[in-house]
Design an enzyme around this catalytic site. Structure first.
Site, PDB file in Angstrom:
ATOM      1  N   ARG A 181       1.726  26.515  -1.865  1.00  0.00           N
ATOM      2  CA  ARG A 181       0.792  25.707  -1.498  1.00  0.00           C
ATOM      3  C   ARG A 181       0.520  26.717  -2.682  1.00  0.00           C
ATOM      4  NH1 ARG A 181      -4.235  27.826   0.619  1.00  0.00           N
ATOM      5  NH2 ARG A 181      -5.230  25.464   1.708  1.00  0.00           N
ATOM      6  N   LYS A 189      -7.308   5.524  -4.859  1.00  0.00           N
ATOM      7  CA  LYS A 189      -6.902   5.265  -3.675  1.00  0.00           C
ATOM      8  C   LYS A 189      -5.902   6.415  -3.252  1.00  0.00           C
ATOM      9  CE  LYS A 189      -4.537   0.713  -1.310  1.00  0.00           C
ATOM     10  NZ  LYS A 189      -5.906   1.220  -0.366  1.00  0.00           N
ATOM     11  N   GLU A 248     -19.009   0.433   1.193  1.00  0.00           N
ATOM     12  CA  GLU A 248     -18.674  -0.996   2.553  1.00  0.00           C
ATOM     13  C   GLU A 248     -17.925  -0.469   3.141  1.00  0.00           C
ATOM     14  OE1 GLU A 248     -14.732   0.095  -0.262  1.00  0.00           O
ATOM     15  OE2 GLU A 248     -14.627   2.191  -0.688  1.00  0.00           O
TER      16      GLU A 248
HETATM   17  C1  LIG Z   1     -11.435   2.048   1.137  1.00  0.00           C
HETATM   18  C2  LIG Z   1     -11.046   0.512   1.321  1.00  0.00           C
HETATM   19  N1  LIG Z   1     -11.941  -0.758   0.881  1.00  0.00           N
HETATM   20  C3  LIG Z   1     -11.200  -1.257   0.433  1.00  0.00           C
HETATM   21  C4  LIG Z   1      -9.760  -2.294   0.803  1.00  0.00           C
HETATM   22  C5  LIG Z   1      -9.657  -3.391   0.637  1.00  0.00           C
HETATM   23  O1  LIG Z   1      -8.603  -3.355  -0.933  1.00  0.00           O
HETATM   24  P1  LIG Z   1      -7.851  -4.371  -0.484  1.00  0.00           P
HETATM   25  O2  LIG Z   1      -8.444  -5.434  -0.811  1.00  0.00           O
HETATM   26  O3  LIG Z   1      -6.960  -4.417  -2.218  1.00  0.00           O
HETATM   27  O4  LIG Z   1      -7.083  -4.180   0.451  1.00  0.00           O
HETATM   28  C6  LIG Z   1      -9.326  -1.182   1.025  1.00  0.00           C
HETATM   29  C7  LIG Z   1      -8.630  -1.516   1.822  1.00  0.00           C
HETATM   30  O5  LIG Z   1      -7.555  -0.495   2.500  1.00  0.00           O
HETATM   31  C8  LIG Z   1      -9.872   0.206   1.798  1.00  0.00           C
HETATM   32  O6  LIG Z   1      -8.837   1.473   2.519  1.00  0.00           O
END
Ligand SMILES: Cc1ncc(COP(=O)(O)O)c(C=O)c1O
Length: 286
Positions: free
Chosen positions: A100, A147, A179
């Site tokens: 770690r 992501k 979002e």
């Molecule tokens: C924060 C967030 N925004 C948008 C999306 C939508 O992305 P996608 O259409 O690629 O699933 C996701 C999908 O999990 C997400 O976690």
């Protein structure tokens, strides 16, 4: 029977997959992931998901452990080994196992994990009634385009929605729409579709792109721009999109009806277009 997973080069029952506690995914949330829907056992928009994975890995300065061809073969193999026509493939890559220390390890091997589960898209009843959402301040970091597996803020936000008896949050940062906790959000006003731009404040959703492609093909006037909180609260329609929810109307916001409180006219057009498009793509892939 346990589902079949993939871990560092081998397929094995999911309940037997083990990762050392010093994995940086466990210790730091140091990794990225993808969720890829598969319809009729065929991954949907796979090149786009793999491109986003490459961008996420580059953003966290982690070399892609596999080529696109290798990912593609493994994902098809995983789907073949699991039951169900429609599946949701989850994959994650972490910086691997190391003592770690915040600094990147010099010689760790990335951990590559994949699993598949049944893809559960919204039922007809849910599509017809729509989802309930509550608003929240977006308190996530400033790289929401990555992501990343470190989803603590998203979990807290989703739970806030559930605690309020809703399904999802609609978030604002500095007075503008970003979002949902796991979805992109669109607004409709006066027949015009409004979509927040893809920048560092939102995840570039694969379904978001499909929605915009479909609405543009139907000549729906579209504006990709910052959308103020007032515009969201005054919208005729709100939609969310994601790989598992596809496209779904938000029919209440903070307990108040959105537009007429039912999925709107434009939603019905895009929903049908999405279903038709999905079937067409799957037929072509067959
Ligand atoms: C924060 C967030 N925004 C948008 C999306 C939508 O992305 P996608 O259409 O690629 O699933 C996701 C999908 O999990 C997400 O976690």
């Amino acid at each position: 029977m346990s589902d079949t997973a993939y871990l560092n080069g081998e397929f094995l029952p999911l309940d037997q997959a083990r990762v050392p506690v010093l994995d940086r995914g466990f210790i730091f949330g140091d990794g990225v992931y993808e969720v890829i829907p598969a319809y009729s056992r065929r991954p949907f928009r796979l090149p786009e998901h793999l491109a986003r994975l490459r961008r996420s890995l580059a953003a966290i300065r982690l070399a892609n452990p596999l080529t696109d061809a290798e990912w593609t073969r493994l994902i098809h193999d995983l789907i073949a080994r699991n039951g169900g026509e429609d599946q949701s493939v989850y994959l994650q890559v972490t910086r691997g196992v190391a003592k770690r220390d915040h600094a990147f390890p010099k010689d760790a091997r990335p951990t590559v994990f994949m699993m598949a589960s049944p893809l559960v898209t919204p039922s007809r009843e849910v599509v017809e009634s729509g989802a309930a959402a509550v608003t929240a301040t977006d308190f996530r970091w400033l790289r929401c385009d990555v992501k990343a597996i470190s989803l603590l803020a998203n979990c807290l936000l989703r739970q806030r929605a559930l605690d309020a008896g809703a399904d999802e949050v609609v978030m604002f940062r500095d007075g503008y729409l970003t979002e949902g906790s796991a979805s992109n959000v669109f607004a409709v006003k006066g027949g015009c579709l409004l979509a927040p731009p893809k920048n560092h404040l939102v995840l570039p959703g694969i379904t978001y792109d499909v929605v915009l492609e479909l609405t543009r093909a139907k000549n729906v006037p579209t504006e990709v721009r910052e959308i103020s909180e007032d515009e969201v609260r005054g919208a005729d329609e709100l939609w969310l999109s994601s790989s598992s929810k596809e496209v779904l109307a938000i029919t209440t916001l903070d307990g108040k009806p959105v537009g007429g409180g039912k999925p709107g006219a434009l939603f019905k057009v895009v929903y049908q277009a999405f279903q038709d498009f999905k079937r067409k793509v799957m037929r072509q892939a067959a």
